[in-house]
Enzyme design. Structure first.
Site, PDB file in Angstrom:
ATOM      1  N   ASN A  84       0.802  -1.231   0.000  1.00  0.00           N
ATOM      2  CA  ASN A  84       0.000   0.000   0.000  1.00  0.00           C
ATOM      3  C   ASN A  84       0.835   1.281   0.000  1.00  0.00           C
ATOM      4  OD1 ASN A  84      -2.356   1.842   0.957  1.00  0.00           O
ATOM      5  ND2 ASN A  84      -0.867   1.952   2.631  1.00  0.00           N
ATOM      6  N   SER A 136      -4.407   2.867  -8.302  1.00  0.00           N
ATOM      7  CA  SER A 136      -5.146   4.128  -8.244  1.00  0.00           C
ATOM      8  C   SER A 136      -6.069   4.199  -9.459  1.00  0.00           C
ATOM      9  CB  SER A 136      -4.149   5.293  -8.306  1.00  0.00           C
ATOM     10  OG  SER A 136      -4.821   6.508  -8.570  1.00  0.00           O
ATOM     11  N   TYR A 149       3.180   9.251 -11.617  1.00  0.00           N
ATOM     12  CA  TYR A 149       2.307   8.513 -10.694  1.00  0.00           C
ATOM     13  C   TYR A 149       1.363   7.598 -11.474  1.00  0.00           C
ATOM     14  CZ  TYR A 149      -1.061   7.851  -6.846  1.00  0.00           C
ATOM     15  OH  TYR A 149      -1.893   7.320  -5.883  1.00  0.00           O
TER      16      TYR A 149
HETATM   17  N1  NAP Z   1      -5.576   9.055  -0.996  1.00  0.00           N
HETATM   18  C1  NAP Z   1      -5.910   8.904  -2.278  1.00  0.00           C
HETATM   19  O1  NAP Z   1      -6.696   9.696  -2.851  1.00  0.00           O
HETATM   20  C2  NAP Z   1      -5.372   7.744  -3.057  1.00  0.00           C
HETATM   21  C3  NAP Z   1      -5.953   7.455  -4.290  1.00  0.00           C
HETATM   22  C4  NAP Z   1      -5.475   6.403  -5.039  1.00  0.00           C
HETATM   23  C5  NAP Z   1      -4.426   5.628  -4.554  1.00  0.00           C
HETATM   24  N2  NAP Z   1      -3.873   5.943  -3.363  1.00  0.00           N
HETATM   25  C6  NAP Z   1      -2.753   5.111  -2.913  1.00  0.00           C
HETATM   26  O2  NAP Z   1      -3.035   4.623  -1.625  1.00  0.00           O
HETATM   27  C7  NAP Z   1      -1.802   4.309  -0.972  1.00  0.00           C
HETATM   28  C8  NAP Z   1      -1.844   4.875   0.436  1.00  0.00           C
HETATM   29  O3  NAP Z   1      -1.884   6.286   0.355  1.00  0.00           O
HETATM   30  P1  NAP Z   1      -2.653   7.204   1.405  1.00  0.00           P
HETATM   31  O4  NAP Z   1      -3.616   7.999   0.626  1.00  0.00           O
HETATM   32  O5  NAP Z   1      -3.115   6.430   2.553  1.00  0.00           O
HETATM   33  O6  NAP Z   1      -1.468   8.219   1.772  1.00  0.00           O
HETATM   34  P2  NAP Z   1      -0.700   8.557   3.124  1.00  0.00           P
HETATM   35  O7  NAP Z   1      -1.676   8.767   4.214  1.00  0.00           O
HETATM   36  O8  NAP Z   1       0.237   9.646   2.783  1.00  0.00           O
HETATM   37  O9  NAP Z   1       0.113   7.219   3.422  1.00  0.00           O
HETATM   38  C9  NAP Z   1       1.256   6.854   2.677  1.00  0.00           C
HETATM   39  C10 NAP Z   1       1.992   5.781   3.444  1.00  0.00           C
HETATM   40  O10 NAP Z   1       3.142   5.385   2.682  1.00  0.00           O
HETATM   41  C11 NAP Z   1       4.259   5.328   3.552  1.00  0.00           C
HETATM   42  N3  NAP Z   1       5.509   5.594   2.857  1.00  0.00           N
HETATM   43  C12 NAP Z   1       5.760   6.585   1.976  1.00  0.00           C
HETATM   44  N4  NAP Z   1       7.049   6.546   1.590  1.00  0.00           N
HETATM   45  C13 NAP Z   1       7.618   5.508   2.252  1.00  0.00           C
HETATM   46  C14 NAP Z   1       8.920   4.953   2.291  1.00  0.00           C
HETATM   47  N5  NAP Z   1       9.936   5.461   1.570  1.00  0.00           N
HETATM   48  N6  NAP Z   1       9.161   3.895   3.093  1.00  0.00           N
HETATM   49  C15 NAP Z   1       8.168   3.385   3.846  1.00  0.00           C
HETATM   50  N7  NAP Z   1       6.900   3.839   3.840  1.00  0.00           N
HETATM   51  C16 NAP Z   1       6.638   4.897   3.063  1.00  0.00           C
HETATM   52  C17 NAP Z   1       3.962   6.392   4.616  1.00  0.00           C
HETATM   53  O11 NAP Z   1       4.625   6.032   5.814  1.00  0.00           O
HETATM   54  P3  NAP Z   1       5.733   6.927   6.575  1.00  0.00           P
HETATM   55  O12 NAP Z   1       5.411   8.351   6.323  1.00  0.00           O
HETATM   56  O13 NAP Z   1       5.629   6.486   7.984  1.00  0.00           O
HETATM   57  O14 NAP Z   1       6.979   6.468   5.940  1.00  0.00           O
HETATM   58  C18 NAP Z   1       2.463   6.256   4.802  1.00  0.00           C
HETATM   59  O15 NAP Z   1       2.167   5.277   5.767  1.00  0.00           O
HETATM   60  C19 NAP Z   1      -0.697   4.880  -1.860  1.00  0.00           C
HETATM   61  O16 NAP Z   1      -0.120   3.850  -2.622  1.00  0.00           O
HETATM   62  C20 NAP Z   1      -1.442   5.850  -2.764  1.00  0.00           C
HETATM   63  O17 NAP Z   1      -0.786   6.031  -3.988  1.00  0.00           O
HETATM   64  C21 NAP Z   1      -4.306   6.974  -2.593  1.00  0.00           C
END
Ligand code: NAP
Length: 248
Positions: A84, A136, A149
């Site tokens: 994720n 996504s 992305y």
């Molecule tokens: N929110 C949306 O609208 C949306 C839509 C489509 C897809 N997504 C996808 O959903 C997934 C989760 O995103 P979210 O929306 O929940 O965003 P988020 O709240 O920013 O969470 C992102 C997570 O990724 C971790 N992360 C980022 N870089 C990292 C690294 N180098 N090493 C380890 N962990 C890392 C962060 O952990 P730390 O900061 O603790 O490292 C955090 O737990 C992503 O793949 C995103 O592309 C999100």
């Protein structure tokens, strides 16, 4: 052995909600992410126990150490891997430097590739397993200024289906969710003050046929469905959870 799930990006947003949801359903949760304080907050909400596996997924020695700690445990049987973790960078085609592309590639795709590669033999040895990748809606239908992305999320979809074909004979399932706009810290609107954030959300809501953006919990439920035996005959599926934005 107690059933367990490994979740990357578990310190925030969709990953945190997914960890809590699996915990409610009796899974021990291996929480991966960099921020130890936020991982600890999530762990406290995981009803069936959790272990903090803090590491930067792009730091290969640290990642490999975490993988061997998890795969060598004899207390839990990992049944589900949720890839994720992700970052979201908005930039024009001309601004898309090699560094920006490489960073998104490493976090958003290669972390999943490395964990999947490590868990394939583990799942084979344990009679199967389930992998859920978080792509996504942009991986299905890109927008301007999201080329890196969107392309990398499209690769995640293709990668999932390849793994579904390869894993089938070993009872390894691989599926993907394709979320639309979900209210999590990944979006710049979350750094605005509350009034401005609500203004930004109000502008986005009408873009979805269902009239609103989504919540992390709505994605968590779908990840749980694809990860758990509830979807035992589903593999290679790409499930949009997006308020209908992909078809609009
Ligand atoms: N929110 C949306 O609208 C949306 C839509 C489509 C897809 N997504 C996808 O959903 C997934 C989760 O995103 P979210 O929306 O929940 O965003 P988020 O709240 O920013 O969470 C992102 C997570 O990724 C971790 N992360 C980022 N870089 C990292 C690294 N180098 N090493 C380890 N962990 C890392 C962060 O952990 P730390 O900061 O603790 O490292 C955090 O737990 C992503 O793949 C995103 O592309 C999100």
């Amino acid at each position: 052995m107690k059933k367990a799930v490994v979740i990357t990006g578990a310190s925030s947003g969709i990953g945190a909600a997914t960890a809590i949801h699996f915990g409610k359903n009796g899974y021990f949760v291996y929480l991966m992410g960099r921020n130890k304080d936020r991982l600890a907050e999530v762990a406290a909400k995981c009803r069936s126990g959790a272990s903090l596996m803090s590491c930067d997924l792009t730091d290969l020695p640290a990642l490999n150490k975490r993988i061997s700690e998890i795969t060598s445990t004899t207390i839990h049987k990992v049944e589900v891997l949720v890839n994720n973790a992700g970052i979201f960078d908005v930039h024009s085609t001309e601004e898309g430097t090699d560094e920006l592309w490489q960073k998104e590639f490493d976090v958003n795709l290669m972390s999943a590739v490395r964990l999947t590669r490590a868990f394939f033999p583990y799942f084979k040895k344990h009679g199967g397993g389930s992998i859920v990748n978080v792509s996504s809606s942009l991986g299905l239908k890109p927008t301007a200024a999201t080329s890196a992305y969107s392309a990398i999320k499209a690769a995640m979809i293709n990668y999932t289906q390849s793994n579904a074909l390869e894993g089938g004979p070993f009872n390894i399932r691989a599926n993907c969710v394709a979320p639309g706009i979900v209210d999590t810290p990944i979006h710049p609107f979350n750094s605005l003050d509350e009034a401005k954030k609500q203004e930004a959300i109000a502008q986005m809501n009408p873009m979805q046929p269902l009239g609103r953006i989504g919540s992390a919990e709505e994605i968590a439920k779908a990840i749980y469905f694809l990860g758990s035996p509830d979807s035992s005959w589903t593999t290679g599926a790409i499930l949009p959870i997006d308020g209908g934005i992909t078809i609009s």
